[in-house]
Design a protein around this motif. Structure first.
Motif, PDB file in Angstrom:
ATOM      1  N   ILE A 390       0.832  -1.200   0.000  1.00 36.73           N
ATOM      2  CA  ILE A 390       0.000   0.000   0.000  1.00 36.73           C
ATOM      3  C   ILE A 390       0.870   1.254   0.000  1.00 36.73           C
ATOM      4  CG2 ILE A 390      -1.735   1.274   1.313  1.00 36.73           C
ATOM      5  CD1 ILE A 390      -2.719  -1.491   2.327  1.00 36.73           C
ATOM      6  N   VAL A 391       1.929   1.234   0.829  1.00 43.47           N
ATOM      7  CA  VAL A 391       2.845   2.371   0.854  1.00 43.47           C
ATOM      8  C   VAL A 391       3.510   2.540  -0.509  1.00 43.47           C
ATOM      9  CG1 VAL A 391       5.033   3.176   1.810  1.00 43.47           C
ATOM     10  CG2 VAL A 391       3.262   2.299   3.321  1.00 43.47           C
ATOM     11  N   PHE A 392       3.878   1.415  -1.111  1.00 45.15           N
ATOM     12  CA  PHE A 392       4.501   1.456  -2.433  1.00 45.15           C
ATOM     13  C   PHE A 392       3.583   2.161  -3.431  1.00 45.15           C
ATOM     14  CE2 PHE A 392       5.009  -0.260  -6.673  1.00 45.15           C
ATOM     15  CZ  PHE A 392       6.379  -0.208  -6.883  1.00 45.15           C
ATOM     16  N   LEU A 393       2.316   1.754  -3.443  1.00 49.51           N
ATOM     17  CA  LEU A 393       1.370   2.361  -4.374  1.00 49.51           C
ATOM     18  C   LEU A 393       1.205   3.850  -4.103  1.00 49.51           C
ATOM     19  CD1 LEU A 393      -0.728   1.994  -6.634  1.00 49.51           C
ATOM     20  CD2 LEU A 393      -2.417   1.511  -4.848  1.00 49.51           C
ATOM     21  N   THR A 394       1.101   4.207  -2.824  1.00 47.10           N
ATOM     22  CA  THR A 394       0.919   5.612  -2.455  1.00 47.10           C
ATOM     23  C   THR A 394       2.081   6.470  -2.932  1.00 47.10           C
ATOM     24  OG1 THR A 394      -0.401   5.014  -0.520  1.00 47.10           O
ATOM     25  CG2 THR A 394       0.608   7.192  -0.521  1.00 47.10           C
ATOM     26  N   LEU A 395       3.293   6.026  -2.626  1.00 50.22           N
ATOM     27  CA  LEU A 395       4.468   6.811  -3.006  1.00 50.22           C
ATOM     28  C   LEU A 395       4.678   6.803  -4.513  1.00 50.22           C
ATOM     29  CD1 LEU A 395       6.989   5.840  -0.197  1.00 50.22           C
ATOM     30  CD2 LEU A 395       5.642   7.927  -0.421  1.00 50.22           C
ATOM     31  N   PHE A 396       4.416   5.678  -5.119  1.00 47.48           N
ATOM     32  CA  PHE A 396       4.561   5.604  -6.576  1.00 47.48           C
ATOM     33  C   PHE A 396       3.669   6.631  -7.259  1.00 47.48           C
ATOM     34  CE2 PHE A 396       2.615   3.792 -10.456  1.00 47.48           C
ATOM     35  CZ  PHE A 396       3.715   3.889 -11.304  1.00 47.48           C
ATOM     36  N   LEU A 397       2.404   6.682  -6.841  1.00 43.19           N
ATOM     37  CA  LEU A 397       1.481   7.626  -7.459  1.00 43.19           C
ATOM     38  C   LEU A 397       1.856   9.070  -7.119  1.00 43.19           C
ATOM     39  CD1 LEU A 397      -1.867   5.703  -6.929  1.00 43.19           C
ATOM     40  CD2 LEU A 397      -0.507   5.895  -9.000  1.00 43.19           C
ATOM     41  N   ASP A 398       2.354   9.282  -5.899  1.00 39.15           N
ATOM     42  CA  ASP A 398       2.826  10.623  -5.543  1.00 39.15           C
ATOM     43  C   ASP A 398       3.950  11.061  -6.482  1.00 39.15           C
ATOM     44  OD1 ASP A 398       1.029  10.682  -3.521  1.00 39.15           O
ATOM     45  OD2 ASP A 398       2.476  10.563  -1.883  1.00 39.15           O
ATOM     46  N   LEU A 399       4.896  10.154  -6.724  1.00 41.15           N
ATOM     47  CA  LEU A 399       6.044  10.494  -7.559  1.00 41.15           C
ATOM     48  C   LEU A 399       5.667  10.622  -9.025  1.00 41.15           C
ATOM     49  CD1 LEU A 399       9.000  11.033  -6.730  1.00 41.15           C
ATOM     50  CD2 LEU A 399       7.577  10.018  -4.957  1.00 41.15           C
ATOM     51  N   VAL A 400       4.665   9.869  -9.448  1.00 41.12           N
ATOM     52  CA  VAL A 400       4.169  10.048 -10.812  1.00 41.12           C
ATOM     53  C   VAL A 400       3.615  11.459 -10.968  1.00 41.12           C
ATOM     54  CG1 VAL A 400       2.339   9.387 -12.435  1.00 41.12           C
ATOM     55  CG2 VAL A 400       3.711   7.627 -11.320  1.00 41.12           C
ATOM     56  N   GLY A 401       2.819  11.871  -9.967  1.00 38.06           N
ATOM     57  CA  GLY A 401       2.268  13.228 -10.019  1.00 38.06           C
ATOM     58  C   GLY A 401       3.338  14.293  -9.959  1.00 38.06           C
ATOM     59  N   PHE A 402       4.403  14.040  -9.196  1.00 35.68           N
ATOM     60  CA  PHE A 402       5.497  14.997  -9.078  1.00 35.68           C
ATOM     61  C   PHE A 402       6.293  15.102 -10.377  1.00 35.68           C
ATOM     62  CE2 PHE A 402      10.093  15.445  -7.930  1.00 35.68           C
ATOM     63  CZ  PHE A 402      10.072  16.809  -7.672  1.00 35.68           C
ATOM     64  N   SER A 403       6.555  13.939 -11.004  1.00 36.05           N
ATOM     65  CA  SER A 403       7.476  13.933 -12.147  1.00 36.05           C
ATOM     66  C   SER A 403       6.776  13.986 -13.496  1.00 36.05           C
ATOM     67  CB  SER A 403       8.362  12.679 -12.095  1.00 36.05           C
ATOM     68  OG  SER A 403       7.567  11.498 -12.150  1.00 36.05           O
ATOM     69  N   ILE A 404       5.449  13.846 -13.521  1.00 36.79           N
ATOM     70  CA  ILE A 404       4.741  13.844 -14.799  1.00 36.79           C
ATOM     71  C   ILE A 404       4.890  15.183 -15.525  1.00 36.79           C
ATOM     72  CG2 ILE A 404       2.501  14.702 -13.961  1.00 36.79           C
ATOM     73  CD1 ILE A 404       1.174  12.529 -15.682  1.00 36.79           C
ATOM     74  N   ILE A 405       5.198  16.220 -14.763  1.00 36.33           N
ATOM     75  CA  ILE A 405       5.289  17.559 -15.337  1.00 36.33           C
ATOM     76  C   ILE A 405       6.678  17.875 -15.888  1.00 36.33           C
ATOM     77  CG2 ILE A 405       6.009  18.825 -13.265  1.00 36.33           C
ATOM     78  CD1 ILE A 405       3.870  20.931 -13.969  1.00 36.33           C
ATOM     79  N   PHE A 406       7.692  17.057 -15.540  1.00 36.47           N
ATOM     80  CA  PHE A 406       9.074  17.361 -15.935  1.00 36.47           C
ATOM     81  C   PHE A 406       9.235  17.622 -17.432  1.00 36.47           C
ATOM     82  CE2 PHE A 406      11.520  15.279 -12.156  1.00 36.47           C
ATOM     83  CZ  PHE A 406      10.946  16.210 -11.309  1.00 36.47           C
ATOM     84  N   PRO A 407       8.780  16.723 -18.322  1.00 39.33           N
ATOM     85  CA  PRO A 407       9.003  16.980 -19.753  1.00 39.33           C
ATOM     86  C   PRO A 407       8.169  18.133 -20.298  1.00 39.33           C
ATOM     87  CG  PRO A 407       8.461  14.656 -19.315  1.00 39.33           C
ATOM     88  CD  PRO A 407       8.127  15.431 -18.088  1.00 39.33           C
ATOM     89  N   LEU A 408       7.198  18.601 -19.507  1.00 33.08           N
ATOM     90  CA  LEU A 408       6.269  19.620 -19.994  1.00 33.08           C
ATOM     91  C   LEU A 408       6.711  21.041 -19.678  1.00 33.08           C
ATOM     92  CD1 LEU A 408       2.945  17.911 -18.805  1.00 33.08           C
ATOM     93  CD2 LEU A 408       4.184  17.549 -20.948  1.00 33.08           C
TER      94      LEU A 408
END
Length: 817
Positions: A390-408
């Protein structure tokens, strides 16, 4: 099949007709020593969840990406050494053994066949043949089955695997006769007595040649200790019983010179000890020159005996000045086959008392000599695994949200300049950038590229502020409420981003996202709650893998989603604030909404009420300087500051890397995304394959230092890079180094901190990390523009000496905590 089934039922119901088909089941061998055949064999063998019982999804990735592409070539060379041109010893010995056992049978109500799990004939082929017999000759066909896996000692990875193979065939059949399994015969008189004779005869022949065996090693095939200690696999007990019964009956060597060992380790986790090769080295060092080895895990010689012991171990012993005398398995020895034939008949037709007489039995006091296995690094509990998922999923999704903007970032800047050029916040950012870079610098890029650094620094700054707050609140009220509130806030931030037609709305969205992103400290505290000191690094490595995968998926998703512009397909949506980047925000929202639901339904509170801090311990100041105030736990401060300084150098690289790639290699946004994907992939592999398994054994401090040292050549390589090859060499070292340093430093902070203060201490740790991600990019950018693109990397590599010194000063965590 209907007629056959009627025939079978008629046979079974006939008075006086009762016949048992005994099937000896062995593992099997590859078709040949060709790499392709060995690859097919290993893929099926190692793909069995009984053989390798780690997370199936993770193991499939490791198996197909790292084992199957490389191991078959090495294994093929080993198999070629025992190939006789047509077959392997295991196949030939099993066939000959079965034929001889059959020839010694006295009863016409018992018949013998053999089958292999991974070779021909397989269990389904034997079953097909039996069905044909029922159809063609019902008056003589067998009516019952006795399956005997030819592994003397029971283990999940051998006997249970064979049972799985049988039941997989059973599921596809209509005709199912009465059947039973003989799951072990390690105490059978046939096996023990013939093993003793095999050993005594060998030692006697050896002595007649003028030599004498100094020691006798009874070497069993190993299995992970975890299976014995935490899955209650009875294999170790069976091995000891076999060893004890043989040891107490062998005549031609003193019982004190007989030792038990385990061989054939695979992977990096702890297996049953002592290891055969280690004992061999110790015995030679102590003066033993002639060492006999017998392997009673096997009744037929195979790669593990003929090559691993008779060849490889013998070569190692010779190099050390000793000699290995290999004692063959029972194979098709006449007396062994005759005795096992009588044993089989008894098991099929004898009474309960007669069957019992076929076995030796041990007394309670005999087991006092059996040492209980222990592990240096215990595995994760079922509760810990559940919480970590559960922690893995939580942090994974947090980091996706954090890094999804990098190329943009560059495209975002251009978009908002064109549609919201007079925006106060937008002008504030660019005026600040122009002031910062007014003096110019070598190879200066457009200030629009630095826009990304500004938004990234904002997010990190807010995490820096929020991480200790969330951590302390979770220490007081529990982890679950904090995680639910913060994940809900993240989902809200993505909704605002989706409708961010103005730059002000985007800033508000990133503001909320940064504050809620501080829940990393709470998620990390959950790991500390559910793990012990011995396996905490495994839990923290899970966090590292979540970070790595987040940085793989996030930028890739951002790059792909940037290709989908909702305002072109649905222009009317622009009136509601939908923008060309809303698709990425929408995907991030869906993931967060799912995460919120999953947390609510599945996460069980990891911090019991009795371990929660009191109101006094939850006091918090917003003065950033308080972060540098020493905590009253030995080791925490050096770890925190070492991590802070290390991340300053590392985050400076992260935020200037895209500038360097654009300037030197003319990289596009997708090229930059590929770099983050590469880094994340290496981090995931190192943390999942090395740190998770080895950090607890080697020591978190040592692994962290190894990681910090790896960063130095990485930074230097990037500073020197003028091509993608050298750039990616540097990225490799940076990914490897950070994948070792980050989870191990996190583990050290947790190990130094009492349970009730985990959220506070780790919150400070994460907050300092977030602060370093604010300061690092700013300093690196200034150095970049004033002194050239190589400067931050060369200076960063020299700067890393400071955290290396700090971490090297750490003492072993206090066991009393």
């Amino acid at each position: 099949m209907t007629d056959q089934n009627e025939n079978f039922l008629g046979v079974y119901d006939s008075l006086g007709h009762r016949k048992t088909k005994v099937v000896f089941v062995q593992l099997g061998s590859p078709k040949s020593p060709k790499v392709s055949d060995v690859r097919t064999f290993l893929k099926e063998f190692l793909g069995d969840p009984r053989v390798v019982d780690i997370n199936p999804t993770l193991w499939k990735i490791i198996l197909n990406l790292f084992v199957i592409p490389f191991r078959p070539a090495r294994s093929a060379k080993l198999y070629s050494r025992i190939w006789n041109g047509e077959s392997f010893p295991l196949i030939d010995n099993t066939k000959s053994f079965s034929d001889k056992v059959s020839s010694f049978l006295k009863s016409d109500k018992v018949e013998v066949e053999y089958a292999f799990l991974l070779s021909s004939p397989r269990v389904d082929e034997v079953w097909d043949r039996w069905e044909r017999e029922v159809s063609s000759s019902p008056e003589t066909a067998a009516t019952e089955l006795l399956i005997i896996p030819m592994f003397p000692q029971y283990s999940e990875s051998t006997v249970a695997s064979g049972m799985d193979g049988f039941f997989s065939v059973l599921k596809t059949r209509v005709q199912i006769p009465p059947f039973k399994f003989l799951t072990n015969f390690h105490r059978s008189k046939a096996f023990i007595d013939n093993s003793v004779v095999q050993i005594d005869n060998f030692l006697e022949r050896f002595e007649r040649d003028g030599k004498k065996s100094d020691k006798l090693i009874i070497s069993f095939h190993g299995i992970p200790k975890r299976r014995v200690l935490y899955k209650n696999d009875i294999y170790y007990k069976h091995c000891f019983e076999t060893y004890f019964l043989i040891k107490s009956r062998v005549k031609n060597i003193d019982a004190r010179d007989i030792v038990i060992t385990f061989q054939s380790r695979f992977g990096s986790e702890e297996w049953l000890t002592p290891y055969t090769e280690d004992v061999m080295e110790e015995l030679i060092d102590e003066g033993a020159k002639n060492i006999a080895v017998y392997c009673p895990s096997f009744v037929a010689d195979c790669l593990e005996t003929t090559d691993e012991i008779a060849t490889e171990l013998a070569e190692e012993a010779k190099e050390l000045g000793g000699e290995i005398q290999f004692i063959e398995c029972l194979n098709d020895d006449k007396k062994w086959c005759e005795d096992f034939s009588h044993f089989v008949e008894n098991q099929c037709e004898g009474s309960g008392e007669t069957k019992a007489q076929d076995f030796y039995y041990m007394q309670k006091e005999d087991y006092k000599q059996m040492e209980k296995p222990s592990m240096k690094s215990e595995p994760l509990s079922a509760n810990a695994k559940s919480s970590l998922k559960i922690v893995f999923l939580t942090l994974f999704l947090d980091l996706v949200g954090f890094s999804i903007i990098f190329p943009l970032f560059p495209a975002l800047a251009k978009h908002y300049i064109s549609v919201d050029g007079d925006n106060f916040f937008l002008n504030l950012i660019f005026n600040g950038i122009e002031t910062l870079t007014a003096t110019g610098g070598a190879g200066k890029l457009s200030s629009i590229v630095l826009f990304g650094g500004a938004l990234g620094a904002l997010y990190s700054f807010l995490q820096f502020i929020a991480a200790p707050v969330w951590g302390r609140i979770s220490d007081r009220i529990g982890r679950k409420p904090v995680l639910l509130v913060s994940v809900f806030g993240l989902a809200l931030s993505y909704v605002l981003w989706f409708f961010s037609g103005s730059f002000t709305t985007l800033i508000i969205a990133r503001f909320i996202g940064g504050i809620m992103g501080g829940n990393i400290s709470t998620a990390t505290a959950v790991v500390a709650d559910v793990t012990s000191k011995g396996n905490r690094s495994k839990g923290m490595a899970t966090i590292g893998i979540a970070f790595a995968l987040g940085f793989i998926i996030g930028p890739a998703m951002g790059g792909i989603m940037s290709l989908i512009d909702l305002t072109k397909s649905f222009p009317e949506l622009a009136a509601y604030g939908v923008n060309p980047f809303s698709m990425a925000a929408g995907i991030a929202f869906i993931l967060s909404a799912f995460n919120l639901f999953f947390l609510y339904r599945n996460f069980k509170e990891s911090l019991p009420e009795e371990k929660r801090g009191n109101a006094h311990s939850s006091e918090r100041t917003f003065n950033p300087l308080q972060l540098f105030k020493p905590l009253p736990y030995e080791g925490v401060n050096l770890t925190n500051f070492g991590h802070f300084l290390f991340l300053m150098a590392f985050s400076g690289m992260e935020f200037t890397l895209t500038f360097l790639a654009v300037e030197r290699m003319n990289y596009s946004s997708m090229d930059n995304a590929y770099m983050f994907i590469f880094i994340g992939f290496i981090i995931a592999m190192v943390q999942g394959g090395f740190v998770r398994r080895k950090a607890g054994q080697i020591g978190e401090k040592k692994v962290a230092l190894m990681g910090l040292i790896c960063l130095i050549p990485g930074l230097i390589s990037i500073g020197l890079s003028t091509s993608s090859f050298l750039l990616y060499v540097g990225l490799f070292f940076l990914a490897v180094g950070s994948s070792m340093a980050i989870p191990c430093l996190t583990s050290l902070v947790s190990l130094y901190t009492p349970a009730a203060e985990q959220g506070h201490s780790i919150g400070i740790f994460r907050s300092l990390g977030a602060l370093s991600r604010v300061i690092g990019p700013i300093i690196a950018s200034i150095i970049y523009w004033k002194f050239g693109s190589s400067s931050p990397y060369f200076l960063g590599s020299a700067f890393l000496i400071i955290p290396i010194i700090l971490i090297s000063m750490l003492k072993k965590p206090n066991e009393a905590i």
